[in-house]
Design a protein around this motif. Structure first.
Motif, PDB file in Angstrom:
ATOM      1  N   UNK A   1       0.844  -1.202   0.000  1.00  0.00           N
ATOM      2  CA  UNK A   1       0.000   0.000   0.000  1.00  0.00           C
ATOM      3  C   UNK A   1       0.880   1.253   0.000  1.00  0.00           C
ATOM      4  N   UNK A   2       2.067   1.169   0.607  1.00  0.00           N
ATOM      5  CA  UNK A   2       2.995   2.317   0.632  1.00  0.00           C
ATOM      6  C   UNK A   2       2.449   3.439   1.494  1.00  0.00           C
ATOM      7  N   UNK A   3       2.581   4.677   1.013  1.00  0.00           N
ATOM      8  CA  UNK A   3       2.131   5.797   1.838  1.00  0.00           C
ATOM      9  C   UNK A   3       0.699   6.205   1.507  1.00  0.00           C
ATOM     10  N   UNK A   4      -0.008   5.312   0.840  1.00  0.00           N
ATOM     11  CA  UNK A   4      -1.391   5.549   0.464  1.00  0.00           C
ATOM     12  C   UNK A   4      -2.309   5.086   1.601  1.00  0.00           C
ATOM     13  N   UNK A   5      -3.619   5.344   1.515  1.00  0.00           N
ATOM     14  CA  UNK A   5      -4.547   4.780   2.504  1.00  0.00           C
ATOM     15  C   UNK A   5      -4.801   3.313   2.202  1.00  0.00           C
ATOM     16  N   UNK A   6      -4.926   3.000   0.910  1.00  0.00           N
ATOM     17  CA  UNK A   6      -5.056   1.614   0.505  1.00  0.00           C
ATOM     18  C   UNK A   6      -6.479   1.105   0.419  1.00  0.00           C
TER      19      UNK A   6
ATOM     20  N   UNK B   1      -4.621  -2.148  12.322  1.00  0.00           N
ATOM     21  CA  UNK B   1      -3.769  -1.553  13.363  1.00  0.00           C
ATOM     22  C   UNK B   1      -2.690  -0.669  12.737  1.00  0.00           C
ATOM     23  N   UNK B   2      -2.183  -1.097  11.570  1.00  0.00           N
ATOM     24  CA  UNK B   2      -1.107  -0.331  10.924  1.00  0.00           C
ATOM     25  C   UNK B   2      -1.647   0.795  10.046  1.00  0.00           C
ATOM     26  N   UNK B   3      -2.811   0.582   9.450  1.00  0.00           N
ATOM     27  CA  UNK B   3      -3.387   1.554   8.503  1.00  0.00           C
ATOM     28  C   UNK B   3      -4.839   1.840   8.888  1.00  0.00           C
ATOM     29  N   UNK B   4      -5.045   2.689   9.891  1.00  0.00           N
ATOM     30  CA  UNK B   4      -6.416   2.890  10.382  1.00  0.00           C
ATOM     31  C   UNK B   4      -7.374   3.382   9.297  1.00  0.00           C
TER      32      UNK B   4
ATOM     33  N   UNK C   1     -11.843  -6.702  11.851  1.00  0.00           N
ATOM     34  CA  UNK C   1     -10.974  -5.562  11.549  1.00  0.00           C
ATOM     35  C   UNK C   1     -11.274  -4.980  10.182  1.00  0.00           C
ATOM     36  N   UNK C   2     -12.007  -5.724   9.350  1.00  0.00           N
ATOM     37  CA  UNK C   2     -12.377  -5.230   8.016  1.00  0.00           C
ATOM     38  C   UNK C   2     -13.542  -4.244   8.117  1.00  0.00           C
TER      39      UNK C   2
ATOM     40  N   UNK D   1     -18.367   7.684   4.672  1.00  0.00           N
ATOM     41  CA  UNK D   1     -18.588   8.661   5.743  1.00  0.00           C
ATOM     42  C   UNK D   1     -17.342   8.825   6.610  1.00  0.00           C
ATOM     43  N   UNK D   2     -16.655   7.700   6.910  1.00  0.00           N
ATOM     44  CA  UNK D   2     -15.490   7.784   7.787  1.00  0.00           C
ATOM     45  C   UNK D   2     -14.391   8.637   7.144  1.00  0.00           C
ATOM     46  N   UNK D   3     -14.188   8.438   5.838  1.00  0.00           N
ATOM     47  CA  UNK D   3     -13.135   9.186   5.163  1.00  0.00           C
ATOM     48  C   UNK D   3     -13.480  10.662   5.095  1.00  0.00           C
ATOM     49  N   UNK D   4     -14.778  10.955   4.868  1.00  0.00           N
ATOM     50  CA  UNK D   4     -15.170  12.375   4.780  1.00  0.00           C
ATOM     51  C   UNK D   4     -14.945  13.112   6.099  1.00  0.00           C
ATOM     52  N   UNK D   5     -15.173  12.409   7.225  1.00  0.00           N
ATOM     53  CA  UNK D   5     -15.003  13.040   8.540  1.00  0.00           C
ATOM     54  C   UNK D   5     -13.538  13.416   8.794  1.00  0.00           C
ATOM     55  N   UNK D   6     -12.629  12.618   8.236  1.00  0.00           N
ATOM     56  CA  UNK D   6     -11.213  12.810   8.588  1.00  0.00           C
ATOM     57  C   UNK D   6     -10.668  14.124   8.047  1.00  0.00           C
TER      58      UNK D   6
END
Ligand code: F6P
Length: 480
Positions: free
Chosen positions: A141-146, A164-167, A202-203, A475-480
């Motif tokens: 995934x690198x430095x992307x959200x993935x 845990x690594x990529x919230x 976790x998904x 929705x989660x991404x928009x909040x961030x």
């Protein structure tokens, strides 16, 4: 923004072997998961993380510590091959293919099995392999959200480790097997059943191929982990997880292209000669306990016993691909099936049955085209693509005798003759009904089967998952 796409599964799209000249040869993998994803992903710009399965794979993994391009046939992928060394055996054979596979397919021979001992080390190996896969995903995934699509019961711990690594990663985990509710999950050690469920949660989306498996998953998560049901979703550890089902069907064009091949035509000529005017009853399966081959053979024996008129008029051709011979139960089962086949030939003559154990894809495709009856009676099956491939290629309005506990039943039940996987008497009568069915009914049923099998072709199946994942996470991404 399009996140970087990463798919992860135990078996990858290709595997390597040493050829006769000692060189490394690459070949496409087989199996439902690879058939579905291989087609859907070959033209996507993503990375496929998978495990090294044999020595040749391990050599390739050692030579390629990062993602690399591979081609097989007319398809290509970017692959990250992971070698987990000695942990592969306990991870794959002990936990994935024994504890988990037997549980979700209802294969335990209670009251003796599962024995409940000796599982701790294997479980430790399984969880650490899941963590390694998660690390490889995070690297890819690198430095992307993935956008991460994990596959199947081998990698149940990985979604939680990736999270845990990529919230912010969008994570979907697809289970290609059936799933079961709390009473069956409780046959596993608590650390295993709870670890598997918590890992999967976790998904953002837990995906299966039938609404029945989705409902069972929700019941298990609520009762074993205390997750809270909210319509079709679950709440766990402060996060919403969607539990969704996606019909997986056949890529009819790809199948027809594969069948348009000189090897398939040659196999067809051989089959027509051996059939010699008789009805062709076909079974195509892996030698897996869940496929219920033994009861299927007994049903055929009962047919010949009770309806002697078929003895000279039917030929049963069973093509069985060897599978998981590293697990003792699989070896014992194959021996039992072989003994049953020998008994049938002793009783009714060599001509009534060909019991082939090996890889012969041209013969499989040629059989699909020309069978009169296909017998597919798994004890339980996530989808069972074979039940959809047969009707897609068949040119004789062949009848499908199908277990009601295959996920494929969701879209094939109106066209197939549905049976109880445990009732061999009923299966024998279904075979008789199939062999004596009139042409009009065969035609009507074959049309229904073809339509059912076409639903959820791999590209649509995968695109639907991506859309569901996006909807579940937006929705989660928009909040961030
Ligand atoms: O049913 C789950 C599944 O992953 C299928 O998609 C596939 O055909 C089968 O198991 C293959 O198993 P293995 O990789 O162990 O041969």
């Amino acid at each position: 923004m399009t996140e970087r796409l990463v798919v992860a599964s135990n078996r990858g799209p290709v595997s390597w072997q040493r050829g006769d000249d000692g060189g490394l040869e690459v070949a496409p993998s087989s199996g439902g998961l690879v058939t579905a994803l291989g087609g859907a992903l070959s033209d996507e710009d993503g990375t496929w993380v998978s495990l090294a399965l044999g020595e040749a794979d391990q050599e390739v993994a050692a030579a390629n510590p990062g993602p690399f391009p591979v081609e097989a046939g007319d398809r290509s992928w970017r692959v990250r091959l992971l070698d987990v060394g000695d942990r592969y055996d306990p991870y794959y054979n002990e936990v994935a293919n024994r504890l988990l596979w037997f549980t979700v397919h209802g294969l335990w021979g209670e009251p003796y099995e599962p024995r409940g001992e000796g599982w701790r080390d294997a479980w430790a190996a399984y969880t650490s392999v899941g963590e390694d896969v998660a690390r490889a995903i995070v690297e890819a995934v690198g430095d992307d959200d993935g956008e991460v699509h994990l596959q199947d019961y081998h990698l149940c711990g990985s979604p939680r480790a990736v999270r845990a690594a990529l919230p912010r990663a969008r994570i979907l985990h697809y289970l290609h097997t059936p799933w079961v509710g709390p009473s069956e999950l409780r046959r596993l050690p608590d650390a295993v059943s709870e670890g598997v469920l918590a890992g999967l949660l976790g998904a953002d989306v837990v995906a299966v191929s039938s609404p029945a498996w989705a409902a069972a998953f929700r019941r298990g998560a609520v009762q074993l982990l205390g997750a809270v049901a909210d319509g079709d979703d679950l709440w766990f550890e402060g996060r919403r997880v969607s539990v969704a089902s996606f019909v997986l069907g056949v890529d009819a064009d790809a199948l027809r292209t594969a069948a348009d091949d000189p090897d398939v035509r040659a196999a067809g000529e051989r089959i027509d000669a051996e059939r010699d005017g008789r009805a062709l009853l076909v079974r195509v399966d892996r030698t897996d306990l869940s496929k219920n081959v033994l009861r299927g053979l007994r049903a055929y024996e009962l047919l010949l016993e009770r309806h002697p008129e078929h003895r000279d008029r039917v030929w049963h051709y069973a093509i069985l691909q060897p599978s998981r011979q590293g697990v003792e139960e699989y070896r014992v089962y194959l021996e039992a099936c072989t003994a049953a086949a020998d008994r049938i030939r002793d009783r009714f003559g060599e001509r009534v049955l060909t019991f082939f154990v090996g890889d012969d894809y041209p013969a499989v495709l040629a059989c699909y085209e020309r069978y009169d009856v296909q017998l597919t009676t798994p004890v339980r099956d996530g989808t069972n693509l074979v039940a959809k491939e047969g009707p897609t290629l068949n040119q004789r309005d062949g009848v499908l005798v199908l277990s009601r506990d295959a996920g494929a039943a969701d879209v094939l039940r109106d066209g197939a003759l549905m049976v109880n996987a445990y009732d061999v008497e009923q299966q024998a009568e279904a075979l008789h009904a199939a062999l004596t069915m009139d042409a009009d009914e065969r035609r009507e049923r074959a049309e229904l089967l073809r339509r059912g099998a076409a639903q959820g072709a791999p590209h649509d199946w995968f695109a639907n998952q991506r859309a569901t994942l996006r909807a579940a996470t937006t929705p989660r991404v928009e909040r961030i």
